[in-house]
Scaffold this motif. Sequence first.
Motif, PDB file in Angstrom:
ATOM      1  N   LEU A   1       0.807  -1.210   0.000  1.00  0.00           N
ATOM      2  CA  LEU A   1       0.000   0.000   0.000  1.00  0.00           C
ATOM      3  C   LEU A   1       0.844   1.267   0.000  1.00  0.00           C
TER       4      LEU A   1
ATOM      5  N   CYS B   1      -5.825   8.094   1.238  1.00  0.00           N
ATOM      6  CA  CYS B   1      -6.792   7.270   1.964  1.00  0.00           C
ATOM      7  C   CYS B   1      -7.915   6.782   1.050  1.00  0.00           C
TER       8      CYS B   1
ATOM      9  N   LEU C   1      -6.900   3.712  -0.821  1.00  0.00           N
ATOM     10  CA  LEU C   1      -6.825   2.464  -0.071  1.00  0.00           C
ATOM     11  C   LEU C   1      -8.025   1.565  -0.344  1.00  0.00           C
TER      12      LEU C   1
ATOM     13  N   THR D   1      -6.069  -3.432   2.679  1.00  0.00           N
ATOM     14  CA  THR D   1      -6.266  -2.391   3.684  1.00  0.00           C
ATOM     15  C   THR D   1      -6.958  -2.953   4.919  1.00  0.00           C
TER      16      THR D   1
END
Length: 148
Positions: free
Chosen positions: A87, A114, A117, A127
């Motif tokens: 990630l 974010c 993700l 995630t």
Amino acid sequence: MAARLATITGMATSGARSSRFGGLGQWWGVLAGALLIAAWINRAAGPAVIATLSAAVLLWSFFQAPVTCGAPVRGRNDGCRNNATGLLMGCHIRQHRWQKLRMLILRRQVRDFCSGLFSDGKATLVTLAAIGSFLSGLVALIPGVALG
């Protein structure tokens, strides 16, 4: 050796990894996650085992899980679609690795990171594995929190 032989013979290589496990070596984190779940169910494993497995799954999620890059690219709203490892890491393009790490530091770009993700199925699973292993490690390290 194989790359050199391909260069000598004039054959192009795909750049795919050739390993003893046939590409399954990058999925060791899934096995660690299954062992983590088994350790929680078994209750015979101590907090050290659970914390170690949690850290292993978290490291796999951040640095080795196969996901898409997602680094910002001009002309595309969804970002780079190349395969990436983890990630936090980008794809094979060096600039994309720096862009992904920079997204965590710059306040305006944290939201974009974010949202990336949960961009596709693989990224969402990785995630959720990272969040679950982080919480698992936290619960294992704080005495008295685990149900039992």
